[in-house]
Design an enzyme around this catalytic site. Structure first.
Site, PDB file in Angstrom:
ATOM      1  CB  SER A 145      -4.343   1.199  16.166  1.00 22.78           C
ATOM      2  OG  SER A 145      -4.452   1.269  14.762  1.00 22.78           O
ATOM      3  CE  LYS A 156      -0.148  12.258  12.688  1.00 19.58           C
ATOM      4  NZ  LYS A 156      -0.958  11.393  11.814  1.00 19.58           N
ATOM      5  CE  LYS A 161      -2.470   1.567   3.686  1.00 17.42           C
ATOM      6  NZ  LYS A 161      -3.590   1.689   4.660  1.00 17.42           N
ATOM      7  CB  ALA A 198      -0.450   8.590  17.807  1.00 17.21           C
ATOM      8  CG  ASP A 237     -13.234  17.140  15.475  1.00 26.59           C
ATOM      9  OD1 ASP A 237     -12.968  16.074  14.885  1.00 26.59           O
ATOM     10  OD2 ASP A 237     -12.692  18.225  15.174  1.00 26.59           O
TER      11      ASP A 237
HETATM   12  N1  LIG Z   1      -3.909   3.691  13.198  1.00 22.24           N
HETATM   13  C1  LIG Z   1      -4.239   3.565  11.936  1.00 22.24           C
HETATM   14  O1  LIG Z   1      -4.248   2.465  11.392  1.00 22.24           O
HETATM   15  C2  LIG Z   1      -4.684   4.773  11.158  1.00 22.24           C
HETATM   16  C3  LIG Z   1      -5.325   4.622   9.916  1.00 22.24           C
HETATM   17  C4  LIG Z   1      -5.757   5.755   9.247  1.00 22.24           C
HETATM   18  C5  LIG Z   1      -5.539   7.023   9.778  1.00 22.24           C
HETATM   19  N2  LIG Z   1      -4.885   7.138  10.977  1.00 22.24           N
HETATM   20  C6  LIG Z   1      -4.660   8.458  11.591  1.00 22.24           C
HETATM   21  O2  LIG Z   1      -5.897   8.864  12.179  1.00 22.24           O
HETATM   22  C7  LIG Z   1      -5.953  10.292  12.214  1.00 22.24           C
HETATM   23  C8  LIG Z   1      -7.277  10.752  11.658  1.00 22.24           C
HETATM   24  O3  LIG Z   1      -7.449  10.342  10.325  1.00 22.24           O
HETATM   25  P1  LIG Z   1      -8.819  10.678   9.563  1.00 22.24           P
HETATM   26  O4  LIG Z   1      -8.720  10.000   8.234  1.00 22.24           O
HETATM   27  O5  LIG Z   1      -9.975  10.398  10.430  1.00 22.24           O
HETATM   28  O6  LIG Z   1      -8.642  12.267   9.396  1.00 22.24           O
HETATM   29  P2  LIG Z   1      -9.797  13.363   9.271  1.00 22.24           P
HETATM   30  O7  LIG Z   1      -9.091  14.601   8.822  1.00 22.24           O
HETATM   31  O8  LIG Z   1     -10.919  12.848   8.476  1.00 22.24           O
HETATM   32  O9  LIG Z   1     -10.314  13.564  10.782  1.00 22.24           O
HETATM   33  C9  LIG Z   1      -9.501  14.077  11.798  1.00 22.24           C
HETATM   34  C10 LIG Z   1     -10.384  14.884  12.764  1.00 22.24           C
HETATM   35  O10 LIG Z   1      -9.577  15.283  13.881  1.00 22.24           O
HETATM   36  C11 LIG Z   1      -9.900  16.621  14.207  1.00 22.24           C
HETATM   37  N3  LIG Z   1      -8.748  17.214  14.891  1.00 22.24           N
HETATM   38  C12 LIG Z   1      -7.597  17.651  14.341  1.00 22.24           C
HETATM   39  N4  LIG Z   1      -6.767  18.065  15.313  1.00 22.24           N
HETATM   40  C13 LIG Z   1      -7.426  17.886  16.493  1.00 22.24           C
HETATM   41  C14 LIG Z   1      -7.079  18.141  17.834  1.00 22.24           C
HETATM   42  N5  LIG Z   1      -5.891  18.645  18.167  1.00 22.24           N
HETATM   43  N6  LIG Z   1      -8.005  17.866  18.770  1.00 22.24           N
HETATM   44  C15 LIG Z   1      -9.210  17.350  18.450  1.00 22.24           C
HETATM   45  N7  LIG Z   1      -9.592  17.082  17.185  1.00 22.24           N
HETATM   46  C16 LIG Z   1      -8.689  17.356  16.216  1.00 22.24           C
HETATM   47  C17 LIG Z   1     -10.236  17.293  12.901  1.00 22.24           C
HETATM   48  O11 LIG Z   1     -11.060  18.442  13.110  1.00 22.24           O
HETATM   49  C18 LIG Z   1     -10.946  16.171  12.152  1.00 22.24           C
HETATM   50  O12 LIG Z   1     -12.348  16.200  12.351  1.00 22.24           O
HETATM   51  C19 LIG Z   1      -4.736  10.793  11.436  1.00 22.24           C
HETATM   52  O13 LIG Z   1      -3.725  11.149  12.368  1.00 22.24           O
HETATM   53  C20 LIG Z   1      -4.282   9.574  10.644  1.00 22.24           C
HETATM   54  O14 LIG Z   1      -2.909   9.601  10.366  1.00 22.24           O
HETATM   55  C21 LIG Z   1      -4.473   6.050  11.678  1.00 22.24           C
END
Ligand SMILES: NC(=O)c1ccc[n+]([C@@H]2O[C@H](COP(=O)([O-])OP(=O)(O)OC[C@H]3O[C@@H](n4cnc5c(N)ncnc54)[C@H](O)[C@@H]3O)[C@@H](O)[C@H]2O)c1
Length: 329
Positions: free
Chosen positions: A300, A233, A69, A228, A163
Site C-alpha cells: 500500500s 523505505k 490532497k 513504505a 514497536d
Molecule cells: N500506505 C499508506 O497509504 C500510508 C498512509 C499513511 C501513512 N503511511 C506511512 O505509515 C508510516 C507510519 O505512519 P503513522 O502515521 O502511523 O506514524 P506514527 O509516527 O504515528 O507511527 C509510527 C510508529 O513506528 C515506530 N517506528 C519507527 N521506526 C521504527 C522501526 N525502525 N522499527 C519499528 N518501529 C518503528 C514509531 O515508534 C511509531 O510508533 C509512515 O511511514 C507513513 O509514511 C502510509
C-alpha cells in the site's frame, strides 16, 4: 466562492470505518476498470528535516468525484513538536465547474482510508477466518488498521504488537485491552515473536531497512505493508517478496515508493513478479488466493482516489447534518 470548511474533529465525527471501506472498495474498482484519473504522487523532500510533502490529485469520472490532497510525512514530529507524523489537507473539487466545494482536514481521512484498504486486501487475499493479527509499528496508522480488521474479521482472537519504542507498544496494547476485553493482546518482546505463526501481519513504520526476516514467516501469512510510501523505505526482507503473491495498489507508485521500491531498484524483483493490483482483484479481473499456504503481500502506498471518495462522502454527510462552516475565499 463559498467553501465548506471542516476541522479534524468534524471530519472524525462524520466517518465510520464501514462507510469508509465501502467508498474505498468502489474507488479501487473504478480505478481498475479505467474510470479514474490519478497521476502518481508528486514529492518534495525536506531532507534536513527528515520529512517530505506530497500532492495527490484524483478524478473518478463515473462517480463525478475529484479532490487534491496535500500531505506530509515527518517521523520526528511527535518528539520535536508534539505534532502527528502525518498531517493532511484535502480540497474537494466540483468537476463540472472546477470550483472548490470544501476544504477539510485530512489526517483522519488518511488514516481511515488506509485502514480500509488494509482490511479490503486482507479480506480478498488473506485466510478466511484469521485468528492472529500482528502489528509491527504502533502509531496512528496501526490503530485504524486494527479498527478495520476487527470490522471485517470477527474471528480474530489474538493481537500482537511490536514497536521499536516499548512505550508505544505498551500504550497501544493498553488501548486495545480497554476497548476489546475479549481479545488476547500481547506486547511482543521482538518483531520475530510478533510475526511467528501470525495469520495477518501489518507493518506501519517508516523503516528504511527490513524489520521482518524471511525465516520467521510461515505459509498462509498475509502482509499489509503500509509504512513504505516513499523511496528507500522498506519493512520486509525481499526474500519474503520472492516467495509471495504481491498485490500493489498502483504499480507506478509502488515501484517508486512502496514496499517493493528498494528490491525493484536493485533488480531483485520486477513488474513480472507482481500478481495484480488490488483494484483488479476487487473488480474480479484477477483471482486472489489459490492455496491456504500462499503468502500474500499487499503493498500500500496510498492512492489519491481513496482520499477523494472518502472526502466526498464526508462532504455530503456534513451538508446533510449541517456540520462545518462556510468560508468565503
Ligand atoms: N500506505 C499508506 O497509504 C500510508 C498512509 C499513511 C501513512 N503511511 C506511512 O505509515 C508510516 C507510519 O505512519 P503513522 O502515521 O502511523 O506514524 P506514527 O509516527 O504515528 O507511527 C509510527 C510508529 O513506528 C515506530 N517506528 C519507527 N521506526 C521504527 C522501526 N525502525 N522499527 C519499528 N518501529 C518503528 C514509531 O515508534 C511509531 O510508533 C509512515 O511511514 C507513513 O509514511 C502510509
Amino acid at each position: 466562492m463559498k467553501v465548506l470548511a471542516l476541522s479534524e474533529q468534524e471530519v472524525a465525527s462524520l466517518l465510520t470505518m464501514e462507510e469508509t471501506w465501502e467508498a474505498v472498495e468502489l474507488a479501487f474498482k473504478e480505478h481498475a476498470l479505467g474510470y479514474a484519473q490519478m497521476p502518481p504522487k508528486v514529492y518534495l523532500r525536506y531532507v534536513q528535516y527528515n520529512g517530505d510533502l506530497r500532492t495527490m490529485p484524483a478524478y473518478l469520472e463515473r462517480l463525478g468525484v475529484s479532490a487534491v490532497k496535500v500531505v506530509n510525512v515527518h517521523p520526528d514530529n511527535t518528539k520535536k513538536f508534539g505534532l502527528p507524523t502525518v498531517m493532511a489537507t484535502i480540497l474537494l473539487i466540483e468537476p463540472k465547474s472546477g470550483q472548490v466545494l470544501s476544504i477539510m482536514a485530512g489526517g483522519t481521512i488518511t488514516a481511515m482510508r488506509t485502514g480500509a484498504a488494509g482490511a479490503i486486501a486482507a479480506k480478498y487475499l488473506g485466510k478466511k477466518n484469521p485468528i492472529i493479527a500482528s502489528f509491527i509499528g504502533a502509531g496512528v496508522q496501526a490503530r485504524t488498521q486494527l479498527l478495520a480488521l476487527l470490522a471485517v474479521f470477527p474471528s480474530l482472537q489474538e493481537i500482537r504488537v511490536w514497536d521499536i519504542s516499548s512505550a508505544a507498544t505498551e500504550v497501544f496494547v493498553e488501548e486495545i485491552r480497554k476497548k476489546n476485553s475479549k481479545l488476547k493482546t500481547i506486547p511482543a518482546k521482538t518483531a520475530e515473536a510478533a510475526v511467528k505463526k501470525a495469520d495477518i501481519v501489518v507493518t506501519t513504520t517508516p523503516s528504511r531497512s527490513p524489520l521482518i526476516l524471511n525465516s520467521w514467516v510461515s505459509g498462509g501469512t498475509h502482509f499489509n505493508c503500509i509504512g513504505a510510501d516513499a523511496p528507500l523505505k522498506e519493512e520486509l526482507d525481499p526474500e519474503i517478496l520472492k516467495r509471495a503473491k504481491i498485490v500493489v495498489d498502483d504499480w507506478e507508485q509502488a515501484s517508486h515508493s512502496g514496499e517493493i521500491n528498494v528490491p525493484v531498484s536493485k533488480g531483485i524483483i520486477s513488474k513480472r513478479d507482481i500478481w495484480a493490483t488490488l483494484g483488479e482483484i476487487v473488480a474480479g479481473m484477477k483471482t486472489a488466493r489459490f492455496s491456504p499456504d500462499d503468502i500474500t503481500v499487499f503493498d500500500s502506498t496510498g492512492l489519491a482516489i481513496q482520499d477523494a471518495v472518502t472526502a466526498e462522502f464526508v462532504y455530503r454527510k456534513a451538508l446533510e447534518k449541517k456540520i462545518g462552516s462556510f468560508i468565503t475565499l
